[in-house]
Design an enzyme around this catalytic site. Structure first.
Site, mmCIF file in Angstrom:
data_model
loop_
_atom_site.group_PDB
_atom_site.id
_atom_site.type_symbol
_atom_site.label_atom_id
_atom_site.label_comp_id
_atom_site.label_asym_id
_atom_site.label_seq_id
_atom_site.Cartn_x
_atom_site.Cartn_y
_atom_site.Cartn_z
ATOM 1 N N ASP A 125 -8.666 -11.248 -17.350
ATOM 2 C CA ASP A 125 -8.732 -12.526 -18.065
ATOM 3 C C ASP A 125 -7.332 -12.826 -18.601
ATOM 4 O OD1 ASP A 125 -9.052 -14.645 -19.789
ATOM 5 O OD2 ASP A 125 -10.703 -13.763 -20.929
ATOM 6 N N HIS A 172 0.832 -1.208 0.000
ATOM 7 C CA HIS A 172 0.000 0.000 0.000
ATOM 8 C C HIS A 172 0.867 1.259 0.000
ATOM 9 C CE1 HIS A 172 -3.507 2.332 0.217
ATOM 10 N NE2 HIS A 172 -4.149 1.747 1.216
#
Length: 424
Positions: free
Chosen positions: A369, A152
């Site tokens: 994908d 982060h």
């Protein structure tokens, strides 16, 4: 997770960029927004069904495309050093694992997610190296879980999404690769280390985390109930957020009794909200925070439409009064003041603060994908070490999934709330 199931680590590798980072890009400057983030990993897990491509082929494809993607996202392969990243091509960690069970069985149980992630959320390594850990877990049936841990200190949720989309496009050969932009520090200059950090520290408590799913038809019903003169067309995030806030307030009041102050804070992607807008593919932490406060002076519960109106007002005021100032010379000072205000609010003893994060509309299902189809479930595990934290994300069918973490006492009342159970 059922006791007969377990995840077994097969091997660990370090994946380096497929070509070295040029000398003039060896030092990456963190922005003030990067500096002020906690030392934690952002996490997400993608689940894919059985595919004709073997696990060996898929693992090779993941590693090869990851290596190529790290060339474009070169800071992720480096080591964080205070206010900069040494882009030394140390690489990312890749872990291959096996799950001795079926994906369908796991999904039916909605079991714990940590075994599919290579590190815990609160890991000190996230502040140095590795910045990125990938765990590919193959099920007995041929299904696959890809667990991502990304520091982060470098990446907000949008940056993670940009990286995952780019990596997937590299893997599936679509030829539509996303290219990131690395100018965060020029918009939000870093601060001197001697300046006191306005850290927002969440209170640790013995907590319970539960997952709730709001299906699309129920959300349409919620929207109809929440619409009013102030907000005639509420969004699904607004109505789900308002309902959860309403139910948490009721749970807290039933446990503590008497009037109490309540507040909600939410992080927000500010790339499009500043004026002029920032680049869409700007990576790093590019988030702002807004807070709304509500106060109960009587026994009557607030109406859902009133809470929706309160949320809409908070977002509007943030956009008009704060977001636009983040393109001015004192952007870093504005950010620090906002975080100081948030820290003071969270530390307040007379206010219960609910912290929301929304990942809705992040295209979690459509964009990732790798060449063997879209995921059947994408989820972001929430921390169980802090209470009063809520994470929202899309479901595959257009609904909203909510991970809610509350104290044991509040959760016992919250999970029985008839208003919640009518919709979730």
């Amino acid at each position: 997770m059922a006791e007969e199931f377990k995840v077994e680590i097969i091997k660990r590798e370090t994946i380096k960029p497929s070509s070295p980072t040029p000398p003039h890009l060896k030092i990456y400057q963190l922005s003030v927004l990067d500096q002020l983030q906690p030392v934690v990993y952002g996490q997400v897990v993608y689940f894919y069904p059985k595919n004709d491509i073997s696990s060996e082929q898929r693992s090779h494809q993941l590693k090869k495309s990851l290596s190529e993607s790290l060339v474009r996202f070169y800071p992720i392969a480096g080591r964080i050093n205070s206010t900069t990243i040494d882009c030394n091509d140390e690489g990312a960690q890749y872990i291959e694992a096996r799950f001795n069970g079926l994906l369908s069985t796991f999904l039916d149980q909605s079991a714990v997610l940590q075994p599919f992630l290579a590190a815990k959320m609160e890991s000190p390594e996230s502040g140095t190296w590795p910045q990125l850990l990938v765990q590919a877990t193959f099920f007995d049936c041929g299904g696959l879980a890809i667990g991502i841990c990304m520091s982060h200190k470098f990446a907000d949720a949008t940056t993670m999404g940009i990286f995952m989309k780019s990596w997937a496009e590299t893997s599936n050969g679509s030829g539509q690769t996303v290219f990131p932009e690395f100018d965060g520090a020029s918009y939000f200059p870093p601060i001197e280390l001697s300046v006191q950090r306005p850290a927002v520290e969440l209170k640790k408590a013995e907590s319970v985390m539960k997952r709730y799913v709001f299906d699309k038809p129920k959300i349409l019903e919620l929207k109809a109930n929440a619409a009013g003169d102030s907000v005639q067309q509420p969004t699904r995030v607004e109505v789900v957020t308002a309902l959860i806030l309403k139910c948490v307030m009721a749970a807290s009041r039933s446990n503590l009794g008497g009037p109490k102050k309540y507040a909600l804070t939410q992080s927000m992607n500010i790339r499009k909200r500043v004026d002029p807008p920032l680049p869409e593919n700007l990576v790093g932490n590019v988030v702002g925070y807004f807070a709304v406060r509500t106060e109960e002076h009587h026994e009557e519960e607030p109406a859902l439409r009133d809470l929706v109106a309160l949320l809409r007002k908070g977002i509007r005021e943030f956009a008009e009064k704060k977001a636009k100032r983040l393109r001015e010379d004192d952007a870093s000072a504005v950010i620090c003041r906002d975080l100081q205000e948030a820290a003071e609010l969270i530390r307040s003893e007379d206010t219960k603060v609910l912290i929301f994060t929304s990942l809705c509309n992040f295209q979690l299902y459509e964009a990732v994908d790798f060449g063997w189809g879209k995921p059947i479930w994408v989820t972001v595990p929430a921390s169980e070490s802090h209470s009063n934290v809520v994470t929202l994300m899309d479901t595959r069918g257009g609904g909203v999934e909510a991970w809610v973490t509350l104290t044991k006492e509040d959760m016992a009342s919250f999970e029985r709330d008839p208003d919640l159970l009518a919709f979730a």
